[in-house]
Design a protein around this motif. Structure first.
Motif, PDB file in Angstrom:
ATOM      1  N   GLU A 659      -5.058   3.660 -11.459  1.00 23.87           N
ATOM      2  CA  GLU A 659      -6.184   3.294 -10.228  1.00 23.87           C
ATOM      3  C   GLU A 659      -6.632   1.924 -10.245  1.00 23.87           C
ATOM      4  O   GLU A 659      -7.297   1.398 -11.419  1.00 23.87           O
ATOM      5  N   VAL A 660      -6.570   1.391  -9.224  1.00 27.85           N
ATOM      6  CA  VAL A 660      -6.822  -0.303  -9.101  1.00 27.85           C
ATOM      7  C   VAL A 660      -8.125  -0.276  -8.585  1.00 27.85           C
ATOM      8  O   VAL A 660      -8.699   0.069  -7.642  1.00 27.85           O
ATOM      9  N   GLU A 848      -9.047   8.494  -3.284  1.00 26.01           N
ATOM     10  CA  GLU A 848      -7.614   9.112  -3.579  1.00 26.01           C
ATOM     11  C   GLU A 848      -6.635   9.105  -2.215  1.00 26.01           C
ATOM     12  O   GLU A 848      -7.428   9.308  -1.317  1.00 26.01           O
ATOM     13  N   GLY A 849      -5.135   9.197  -2.486  1.00 29.32           N
ATOM     14  CA  GLY A 849      -4.258   9.522  -1.302  1.00 29.32           C
ATOM     15  C   GLY A 849      -4.332   8.377  -0.543  1.00 29.32           C
ATOM     16  O   GLY A 849      -3.944   8.198   0.610  1.00 29.32           O
ATOM     17  N   LEU A 850      -4.281   7.113  -0.865  1.00 28.99           N
ATOM     18  CA  LEU A 850      -4.058   5.952  -0.253  1.00 28.99           C
ATOM     19  C   LEU A 850      -2.734   5.551  -0.142  1.00 28.99           C
ATOM     20  O   LEU A 850      -2.074   5.386  -0.988  1.00 28.99           O
ATOM     21  N   GLU A 851      -2.120   5.521   1.208  1.00 28.75           N
ATOM     22  CA  GLU A 851      -0.912   5.748   1.654  1.00 28.75           C
ATOM     23  C   GLU A 851      -0.370   4.693   2.546  1.00 28.75           C
ATOM     24  O   GLU A 851       0.599   4.274   2.804  1.00 28.75           O
ATOM     25  N   ARG A 852      -1.337   3.964   3.377  1.00 27.29           N
ATOM     26  CA  ARG A 852      -1.213   2.846   4.267  1.00 27.29           C
ATOM     27  C   ARG A 852      -2.043   1.671   4.053  1.00 27.29           C
ATOM     28  O   ARG A 852      -3.036   1.924   3.383  1.00 27.29           O
ATOM     29  N   ALA A 853      -1.451   0.509   4.565  1.00 25.30           N
ATOM     30  CA  ALA A 853      -2.017  -0.640   4.308  1.00 25.30           C
ATOM     31  C   ALA A 853      -3.362  -0.698   5.110  1.00 25.30           C
ATOM     32  O   ALA A 853      -4.371  -1.573   4.754  1.00 25.30           O
ATOM     33  N   GLU A 854      -3.579  -0.127   6.307  1.00 29.79           N
ATOM     34  CA  GLU A 854      -4.685   0.080   6.972  1.00 29.79           C
ATOM     35  C   GLU A 854      -5.844   0.526   6.336  1.00 29.79           C
ATOM     36  O   GLU A 854      -7.021   0.159   6.404  1.00 29.79           O
ATOM     37  N   GLN A 855      -5.451   1.643   5.600  1.00 31.31           N
ATOM     38  CA  GLN A 855      -6.567   2.351   4.819  1.00 31.31           C
ATOM     39  C   GLN A 855      -6.978   1.237   3.576  1.00 31.31           C
ATOM     40  O   GLN A 855      -8.214   1.295   3.485  1.00 31.31           O
ATOM     41  N   ASN A 864     -17.813  -1.466  -7.033  1.00 36.22           N
ATOM     42  CA  ASN A 864     -17.545  -0.185  -7.943  1.00 36.22           C
ATOM     43  C   ASN A 864     -16.638   0.764  -7.345  1.00 36.22           C
ATOM     44  O   ASN A 864     -16.886   2.124  -7.461  1.00 36.22           O
ATOM     45  N   LEU A 865     -15.429   0.396  -6.799  1.00 38.03           N
ATOM     46  CA  LEU A 865     -14.255   1.270  -6.141  1.00 38.03           C
ATOM     47  C   LEU A 865     -13.161   1.058  -6.496  1.00 38.03           C
ATOM     48  O   LEU A 865     -12.663   0.009  -7.010  1.00 38.03           O
ATOM     49  N   SER A 866     -12.648   2.114  -6.824  1.00 43.70           N
ATOM     50  CA  SER A 866     -10.998   2.001  -7.568  1.00 43.70           C
ATOM     51  C   SER A 866     -10.104   2.753  -6.453  1.00 43.70           C
ATOM     52  O   SER A 866     -10.752   3.737  -5.761  1.00 43.70           O
ATOM     53  N   LEU A 867      -8.982   2.302  -6.271  1.00 39.71           N
ATOM     54  CA  LEU A 867      -8.167   2.915  -5.323  1.00 39.71           C
ATOM     55  C   LEU A 867      -6.856   3.602  -5.941  1.00 39.71           C
ATOM     56  O   LEU A 867      -6.477   3.069  -7.035  1.00 39.71           O
ATOM     57  N   GLN A 868      -6.330   4.649  -5.652  1.00 35.71           N
ATOM     58  CA  GLN A 868      -5.281   5.372  -5.921  1.00 35.71           C
ATOM     59  C   GLN A 868      -4.464   6.073  -4.969  1.00 35.71           C
ATOM     60  O   GLN A 868      -5.167   6.797  -4.110  1.00 35.71           O
ATOM     61  N   GLY A 869      -3.156   5.728  -5.095  1.00 35.69           N
ATOM     62  CA  GLY A 869      -2.072   6.416  -3.908  1.00 35.69           C
ATOM     63  C   GLY A 869      -0.911   5.761  -4.133  1.00 35.69           C
ATOM     64  O   GLY A 869      -0.522   4.937  -4.954  1.00 35.69           O
ATOM     65  N   TYR A 870       0.135   6.223  -3.379  1.00 36.98           N
ATOM     66  CA  TYR A 870       1.420   5.928  -3.562  1.00 36.98           C
ATOM     67  C   TYR A 870       1.481   4.557  -2.639  1.00 36.98           C
ATOM     68  O   TYR A 870       2.675   3.769  -3.080  1.00 36.98           O
ATOM     69  N   LEU A 871       0.529   4.158  -1.887  1.00 36.92           N
ATOM     70  CA  LEU A 871       0.866   2.771  -1.424  1.00 36.92           C
ATOM     71  C   LEU A 871       0.741   1.729  -2.544  1.00 36.92           C
ATOM     72  O   LEU A 871       1.307   0.653  -2.421  1.00 36.92           O
TER      73      LEU A 871
END
Length: 921
Positions: A659-660, A848-855, A864-871
């Motif tokens: 989780e980045v 969760e579920g980040l899969e596209r660069a636009e997202q 205070n936000l972390s990103l997680q996904g196949y992207l």
């Protein structure tokens, strides 16, 4: 002639004692004449000396009644059943009784065999209880082991008691043999009279001791009077031994006397040990039975259909349920002591010493000869008359007994013979009269018993076919009627519908109002169902809250579907139970002959499968069976069995997904995700097996494995290349609500020596339904310093009040909210509002579920936000985690550079001036 007949009649009326007195008087006259001549210095033949020789001992045996067979009761449907364990305990207890009663190899082998069977059935029972989530029987294995230890002690005490009895009897007989050997060698000459008297006294006291011991063995108990009699007999023998010590030492020997004293001391010691062992045996037996009753009372019991009459075992169970009495303990130890010896006269031993006779002595000797001849003639006449007076009446008694044995109750014995046999004839005739009367009474009782047996057979037949609670046909009768319906339908080319009914939420009625009221509700449901089923066919009860309606002679599928809907509508009208109006809902699953299956068992399985599908759709409706439903149920069963084997083979692995953080573009933590590695090397995602694990109860073992493995990984990273390591672990609701969960987490943290800040627990939104107990568990976790994240927020049961009530540290936005954030302005506004709200509450946020660069671009500038996904990174194995973290950071930087200039500037402002992340190295 008349005088001779009178004398014969008078003699025949004499008793045996009278005749013996006359014979002894004649011998006394002969002895007096001999003494008279001896005083005149005439040499005579010494009178015969009669020595009492004890009869061989008679062993006392006891018969122990064999246990009757057991009534087997069918196990309740879909509930935790203790029937198999109860039967195993009963078989074990019967083997214990046999081992107590006998020390044979077969009894001991049966005892060990059924002991192992109890252990095996107990393990199966506990495994089933754990699978059903029932933890009220966790102490059953400990209680059973204590029960087995009591059995072992009981058997050992019984063996000790038999050994003590044997040693006491052997010592007593050894002393008796020593005294008898001395008596056999005494009295050969008149000079040993004093020594003979002391031996006779000692033999008398020893016989009294043997009689007391034999009487105690025949009815052995721990009552004081029994042991008082043995103790008094031992005291009398000791007194006799001491009183005659001087003469016995002189006549026999000091060594002989010392052996008698040593054996007597051993007798006393054995008696004390025997009393103590018998009391311990009684106490242990009562403890064994009491513990058995307590153990059987704990077993789960449900209303069950009474099977067809079988040989009853109730007598055995009832007898074992009561505390053992002294008589019962006495029967557990076969008596090996001997009965007291009975004196038997031996032949007279005579010695003759000739002397020189004078002429005067010749006449005296002639007198003695004539007197002897007269006495011998008298004895011969008495003997012949006695034999005739005994043999003839005995023959008449034997003949009458044979007639009675042959079935002639009117046989009687003609009186006559000696007084005792004449009295016996009178008693025999009285007995024959009573036997005749008893035979008539027995015939009457036999006829009454046959009538009762016929009535009871009819009642049992009814119980075997009818459910005792509702009066509907039971499962056995259902199959009989259904098979008959299928046979008629095959002959007429018609259809038969099998409707499987289940009462919705019936458990709530039992839990809230009570099982007694629940039984009355079931009777009301049965009456309503019987009324609704009359136009269709018939209704039956399978067990619990499950019923079946058979639609006979149906034309097509639509008629059976309409019957299902009609039954559901029938229950929309309230049922009156004890003045209460209850609205009962039912769910129905239907199968049809011959469209779906061909036999009764398969049709019920198909209908049950359809019912399961109905419950999944929301209850209160009807579903028709389809082959896909059976395939789905079979697949679920296959997955469950494969899961059990996977647990045994350790086929699970943990993958980790980074989780980045959006502010520093570094990995904040990694989430542990389970994967199932099949033997062919394929990995199965959790979505394909976790639901089955939840329903089967295997989720507890799987979740505990995940928890332990993830904490161990965090410990390795914390002490190695990643001191700030943090691992997020998903926890199932069932695992969280386990009262031992927090203690388990504490134990694992201590075992692997890892700080609590390295662990974050992720909960699904379904735990919000559990209420107060969930909040208490979460507060206990927070007290340990463990972070708590709420997964899948924004869907399901989530509400804003949960953010206020729960002690959360992180919220993970569901992928359904992130899916359209780059294409839908409303979604974007909702997500932004949620992030701002969480920031205001001091909660960290993960998308969760980040899969596209636009997202990705839409989240730039958030705090205070972390990103997680196949992207950014897919889940990887443990040995690839640091590579995945570095790639995720590099990928995030690339996405920032590809984003719009204003978004890049916002990120650059948030980046730290000197990042210090060892994990990115």
């Amino acid at each position: 002639m008349r005088t001779r007949l009178a004398v014969a009649g008078l003699f025949s009326s004499w008793s045996i004692s009278t005749r013996l007195m006359v014979a002894f008087a004649s011998v006394a006259v002969l002895a007096a004449a001999a003494n008279f001549i001896a005083e005149r210095s005439a040499a005579i033949v010494a009178p015969p000396i009669v020595v009492a020789t004890p009869a061989p001992p008679k062993p006392v045996t006891e018969v122990v009644a064999a246990a009757a067979p057991v009534i087997e009761t069918p196990a309740p449907v879909e509930t935790l059943s203790g029937d198999e364990l109860i039967r195993s305990i009963e078989r074990f207890d019967e083997s214990v009784y046999s081992a107590v009663q006998s020390s044979s190899v077969e009894a001991q082998a049966r005892y060990r065999q059924f002991g192992k069977e109890v252990d095996r059935v107990t393990a199966q029972f506990m495994e089933r209880a754990q699978a059903l989530g029932n933890r009220s029987y966790k102490s059953v294995p400990t209680t059973i082991q204590q029960h087995k230890r009591n059995a072992e002690r009981w058997i050992q005490l019984a063996q000790d008691r038999r050994q003590l009895l044997r040693e006491y009897s052997e010592t007593l007989e050894q002393m008796n043999g020593r005294v008898n050997a001395s008596l056999d060698g005494a009295f050969k000459i008149f000079g040993r009279v004093v020594a003979r008297q002391s031996l006779v006294q000692l033999n008398t006291s020893l016989s009294g001791l043997r009689d007391s011991f034999a009487a105690a063995v025949r009815s052995f108990s721990s009552a004081p009077e029994v042991y008082d009699r043995i103790g008094k007999a031992e005291t009398a023998f000791a007194q006799s031994l001491q009183d005659n010590a001087k003469s016995l030492r002189r006549a026999e020997s000091d060594e002989w006397f010392a052996e008698m004293e040593r054996d007597f001391v051993r007798l006393t010691t054995l008696r004390v040990a025997l009393v103590k062992t018998h009391q311990d045996l009684t106490t242990t037996a009562n403890s064994f039975v009491a513990q058995r009753n307590k153990l059987l009372a704990r077993m789960p019991k449900e209303p069950a259909v009474q099977p067809k009459a079988q040989p009853s075992r109730t007598a055995t169970v009832d007898a074992a349920a009561a505390p053992l009495t002294e008589d019962a303990v006495r029967q557990t130890a076969p008596v090996e002591a001997t009965a007291p010896a009975q004196p038997v006269s031996t032949g007279a031993v005579s010695t003759m010493t000739p002397t020189m006779l004078s002429e005067a002595e010749e006449s005296s000797r002639a007198v003695v000869a004539w007197i002897s001849i007269a006495v011998l003639v008298l004895l011969l006449w008495i003997s012949i008359a006695t034999v005739r007076s005994v043999v003839l009446p005995v023959r008449r008694l034997i003949a009458a007994s044979e007639k009675i044995a042959a079935g002639e109750p009117d046989a009687r014995v003609v009186r006559g013979g000696i007084k005792e046999l004449d009295s016996l004839a009178v008693a025999f005739n009285n007995m024959a009269e009573r036997l005749s009367q008893a035979q008539v009474a027995a015939l009457d009782a036999h006829h009454q018993l046959e009538e009762k047996v016929a009535e009871r057979t009819r009642q049992l037949q009814e119980l075997a076919e009818v459910d005792p609670l509702t009066g509907l046909p039971n499962r056995r009768q259902l199959f009989k009627l259904l098979n008959a319906s299928l046979k008629r339908a095959s002959q007429t080319n018609r259809r038969v519908g099998v409707l499987f009914l289940d009462v919705d939420n019936f458990k709530n009625i039992n839990d809230s109002i009570g099982h007694s009221f629940g039984d009355r509700v079931l009777r009301g449901i049965a009456q309503r169902l019987q009324t609704a089923a009359q136009p269709l066919g018939f209704a039956a009860r399978l067990g619990g809250d499950e019923f079946t309606v058979i639609c006979e002679d149906a034309r097509d599928l639509e008629q059976i579907r309409a019957a299902s809907e009609q039954i559901i509508r029938e229950f929309q009208t309230p049922i009156d139970v004890d003045g209460r109006e209850l609205i009962i809902g039912v769910s129905v699953g239907a199968s049809i002959y011959p469209d779906h299956e061909q036999d009764a068992e398969a049709l019920l399985i198909a209908a049950d499968t359809a019912l399961f599908h109905t419950k999944a759709l929301g209850r209160g409706r009807a579903s028709m069976f389809t082959p896909e439903l059976l395939a789905r149920a079979s697949n679920k069963f296959r997955v469950e069995q494969d899961l059990r084997r996977a647990i045994e083979r350790d086929e699970f692995e943990l993958f980790f997904q980074p989780e980045v953080g959006i502010e520093d573009l570094q990995t904040q933590l990694v989430e542990a995700l389970i994967r199932w590695r099949t033997p062919d090397g394929r990995y199965i995602p959790p979505g394909e097996f976790l639901n089955v694990a939840e329903e089967s109860g295997l989720i507890i073992e799987i979740s505990d494995w995940v928890l332990r493995t993830a904490i161990r990984a965090a410990a390795e990273w914390h002490r190695g290349p990643w001191p700030q390591a943090r691992v997020a672990i998903n926890v199932s609701p069932r695992q969280l609500l386990d009262y031992r969960f927090v203690d388990r987490v504490r134990e694992l943290l201590a075992e692997f020596d890892v700080p609590s800040r390295c662990i974050e627990i992720e909960l699904t939104e379904s735990v919000l339904q559990t209420g107060r107990s969930t909040i208490e568990q979460l507060h206990r976790l927070r007290a340990l310093g463990i972070a708590i994240a709420l997964d899948d927020f924004g869907t399901g049961y989530s509400s804003l009040s949960s953010l206020e009530r729960l002690p959360l540290t992180r919220v993970k936005l569901d992928r359904s909210l992130i899916e359209s954030i780059d294409t839908n302005a409303r979604s974007r506004s909702i997500v932004r509002a949620m992030i701002d709200m969480c920031n205001g509450l001091g909660l960290q946020v993960t998308a969760e579920g980040l899969e596209r660069a636009e997202q990705f671009e839409r989240f730039l500038g958030c705090k205070n936000l972390s990103l997680q996904g196949y992207l950014l990174s897919r889940p990887v194995a443990m040995d690839q985690v640091f590579t995945a973290m570095a790639n995720a950071a590099q990928r995030a930087q690339e996405l920032v550079l590809l984003s719009k200039p204003n978004a890049v500037a916002a990120v650059i402002k948030q980046l730290p001036t000197a990042p210090n992340r060892s994990a990115s190295a």
